[in-house]
Scaffold this active site. Structure first.
Site, PDB file in Angstrom:
ATOM      1  N   ASP A 180     -13.728 -11.182  -3.318  1.00  0.00           N
ATOM      2  CA  ASP A 180     -12.926 -12.240  -2.690  1.00  0.00           C
ATOM      3  C   ASP A 180     -13.699 -12.764  -1.485  1.00  0.00           C
ATOM      4  O   ASP A 180     -14.867 -12.427  -1.294  1.00  0.00           O
ATOM      5  CB  ASP A 180     -11.553 -11.698  -2.287  1.00  0.00           C
ATOM      6  CG  ASP A 180     -11.662 -10.791  -1.083  1.00  0.00           C
ATOM      7  OD1 ASP A 180     -12.728 -10.183  -0.885  1.00  0.00           O
ATOM      8  OD2 ASP A 180     -10.683 -10.690  -0.323  1.00  0.00           O
ATOM      9  N   GLU A 191      -0.958  -9.291  -4.791  1.00  0.00           N
ATOM     10  CA  GLU A 191      -2.271  -9.910  -4.976  1.00  0.00           C
ATOM     11  C   GLU A 191      -2.145 -11.406  -5.253  1.00  0.00           C
ATOM     12  O   GLU A 191      -2.971 -12.199  -4.805  1.00  0.00           O
ATOM     13  CB  GLU A 191      -3.042  -9.216  -6.107  1.00  0.00           C
ATOM     14  CG  GLU A 191      -3.424  -7.779  -5.816  1.00  0.00           C
ATOM     15  CD  GLU A 191      -4.321  -7.637  -4.579  1.00  0.00           C
ATOM     16  OE1 GLU A 191      -4.885  -8.632  -4.128  1.00  0.00           O
ATOM     17  OE2 GLU A 191      -4.437  -6.507  -4.079  1.00  0.00           O
ATOM     18  N   TYR A 246     -10.551 -11.838  -9.943  1.00  0.00           N
ATOM     19  CA  TYR A 246     -10.132 -11.120  -8.745  1.00  0.00           C
ATOM     20  C   TYR A 246      -8.839 -10.340  -8.973  1.00  0.00           C
ATOM     21  O   TYR A 246      -8.773  -9.133  -8.736  1.00  0.00           O
ATOM     22  CB  TYR A 246      -9.962 -12.052  -7.529  1.00  0.00           C
ATOM     23  CG  TYR A 246      -9.274 -11.290  -6.436  1.00  0.00           C
ATOM     24  CD1 TYR A 246      -9.999 -10.384  -5.674  1.00  0.00           C
ATOM     25  CD2 TYR A 246      -7.889 -11.354  -6.274  1.00  0.00           C
ATOM     26  CE1 TYR A 246      -9.367  -9.590  -4.740  1.00  0.00           C
ATOM     27  CE2 TYR A 246      -7.253 -10.567  -5.342  1.00  0.00           C
ATOM     28  CZ  TYR A 246      -7.987  -9.689  -4.572  1.00  0.00           C
ATOM     29  OH  TYR A 246      -7.360  -8.877  -3.679  1.00  0.00           O
ATOM     30  N   LEU A 260       5.015 -21.450   0.736  1.00  0.00           N
ATOM     31  CA  LEU A 260       3.826 -20.597   0.605  1.00  0.00           C
ATOM     32  C   LEU A 260       2.638 -21.367   0.022  1.00  0.00           C
ATOM     33  O   LEU A 260       1.494 -20.981   0.233  1.00  0.00           O
ATOM     34  CB  LEU A 260       4.165 -19.396  -0.280  1.00  0.00           C
ATOM     35  CG  LEU A 260       3.301 -18.139  -0.197  1.00  0.00           C
ATOM     36  CD1 LEU A 260       3.063 -17.709   1.229  1.00  0.00           C
ATOM     37  CD2 LEU A 260       3.944 -17.013  -0.989  1.00  0.00           C
ATOM     38  N   ARG A 275       0.824  -1.212   0.000  1.00  0.00           N
ATOM     39  CA  ARG A 275       0.000   0.000   0.000  1.00  0.00           C
ATOM     40  C   ARG A 275       0.853   1.255   0.000  1.00  0.00           C
ATOM     41  O   ARG A 275       0.328   2.365   0.005  1.00  0.00           O
ATOM     42  CB  ARG A 275      -0.916   0.004   1.229  1.00  0.00           C
ATOM     43  CG  ARG A 275      -2.026  -1.010   1.122  1.00  0.00           C
ATOM     44  CD  ARG A 275      -2.927  -0.944   2.325  1.00  0.00           C
ATOM     45  NE  ARG A 275      -4.014  -1.909   2.177  1.00  0.00           N
ATOM     46  CZ  ARG A 275      -4.728  -2.377   3.182  1.00  0.00           C
ATOM     47  NH1 ARG A 275      -4.489  -1.959   4.409  1.00  0.00           N
ATOM     48  NH2 ARG A 275      -5.674  -3.250   2.975  1.00  0.00           N
TER      49      ARG A 275
END
Length: 400
Positions: free
Chosen positions: A169, A68, A151, A111, A56
């Site tokens: 989402d 994302e 998305y 991950l 951000r």
DNA sequence: AAAGCGGGGTA
DNA sequence: TACCCAGCTTT
């Protein structure tokens, strides 16, 4: 309103038509003035309460895209360290395109959903090779890239380029389901259109990126799955579920089926100070990652026997099991496994691959250069320890 | 439309 | 334990 009357099921509790009808009757249609208020309250709340997250603090479409991708099906706290490492090592689209897949997977190791990394890498290659190396700022082009669904496309285009696409989402579905008492199950693909329409209607076209992030942030911080903090919600005045005392009933979802369990035997095959690792095919489960050879037990088969058989089948080596090293239980979203790990000694044969796409005989000291599934990572410390002990014993023997 | 695909956090 | 998470692709 199509699909509104599906009975559905939440946490195994059947929802009756009566309950549904009662809730719906307390939810009046949103008027334009309501929508204006909702946007204002939500954005004001977001300005004041948003988390300071690295993605951000930038307007760089590449960084926003990477964030994302990492954040799909992954919580912020989990993704954060990966995000920092990834961007430090691959700060630009070109760097990513120029890296080899093994290095990208290594940055992704642990991950999960490794297709995300493979697709991102491929998309970077496509943009660098064919285009001018820029990230497309229009839906048709960006949405067409591998790994970019509705998305990701809406998120990147709205946040990085101020394009008016509403994201949907898990957070947004939960907020909408409660706000509007949406009765269609949130975990059915058939419901997607319904939620998208609701999100599109609310989206603030003047600040699409902030609005989208505000909806998700509200879902993450206030309108949480369990124990939502309605007292802190900026939308409490227009929330249908809250007015009905039914927040806990939304979002509705249909029961998922039980996850199967598998038993797997793998062998750490040693030969003159090295161990054998194999690489999985690039697609499918854990695609492109390295592992110790092995496979599923057949019914009634002993783990030791399965270990020897699978190694013969996969790499064509004859081995004998020396001793059990570990048993690892590991849960995936769609299956559970129990991993039996054995130390094996090579006896005969030459590697011929049947299934794996590559192999290496490596020293344990080199093992961290390769990306392994987490279930394998769990016993690797044990191997390092054994290697250290073996070195120590060897050293004493020589000096004596 | 449903299944396949990871791993970690949470109550 | 079971659900949830800033979902996408394949079948």
């Amino acid at each position: 309103m199509k699909g509104r009357n599906q009975p559905g099921r939440i946490y195994g509790i059947e929802m009756t038509e009566t309950m549904e009808g009662k809730h719906s009757s307390r939810c009046r249609p949103l008027m334009p003035a309501d929508i204006r208020d909702l946007r204002r309250h939500l954005l004001a709340w977001y300005e004041k309460n948003r988390r300071r997250l690295p993605w951000r603090e930038t307007g760089d479409p590449y960084r926003i895209w990477v964030s994302e991708v990492m954040l799909q099906q992954t919580q912020v706290q989990t993704a954060l360290p990966y995000y920092r490492r990834f961007l430090q090592r691959l700060p630009t689209l070109r760097k990513l395109a120029g890296a080899d897949l093994g290095a990208v997977l290594k940055l992704w190791e642990g991950l999960g959903y490794y297709a995300r990394a493979r697709n991102l890498h491929r998309a970077a290659g496509m943009l660098t090779a064919s285009g001018n190396g820029r990230i497309p700022d229009r839906w048709e082009e960006f949405r067409a890239l591998p790994g970019v669904g509705d998305y990701i496309a809406a998120a990147v285009l709205s946040i990085a380029f101020d394009r008016p696409h509403a994201v949907v989402d898990g957070n947004v579905k939960r907020v909408l389901a409660r706000l509007r008492m949406i009765a269609v199950p949130a975990n059915r693909s058939a419901s997607r259109k319904f939620f998208q329409t609701e999100a599109d209607r609310l989206l603030d076209h003047r600040r699409p990126g902030d609005f989208n992030q505000a909806m998700m942030e509200l879902g993450a911080l206030v309108c949480t799955p369990a124990a939502p903090n309605c007292a802190a919600c900026p939308l409490i005045a227009c929330c249908c579920a809250h007015r009905s005392g039914a927040v806990g009933c939304y979002p509705r979802r249909v029961a998922s089926r039980a996850v199967p369990e598998e038993e797997i035997a793998v062998g750490v095959v040693s030969k003159s100070g090295r161990v054998l690792i194999t690489r999985r095919a690039p697609q499918g489960l854990l695609g492109g990652l390295w592992e110790f050879p092995g496979g599923k037990l057949r019914t009634g088969e002993r783990p030791e026997a399965a270990c020897v058989r699978e190694i013969k089948e996969e790499v064509n080596l004859d081995v004998v099991v020396e001793k059990p090293l570990a048993q690892i239980r590991h849960a995936y979203s769609h299956l559970r496994i129990r991993l039996h790990v054995f130390a094996c000694r090579f006896t005969a044969g030459r590697v011929r691959l049947n299934g794996p796409v590559d192999h290496r005989w490596i020293r344990i000291a080199e093992i961290d250069r390769f990306a392994f599934p987490t279930a394998n990572r769990r016993f690797i410390p044990l191997l390092k320890q054994r290697a250290a002990e073996s070195r120590a014993a060897h050293g004493r023997g020589r000096s004596a």
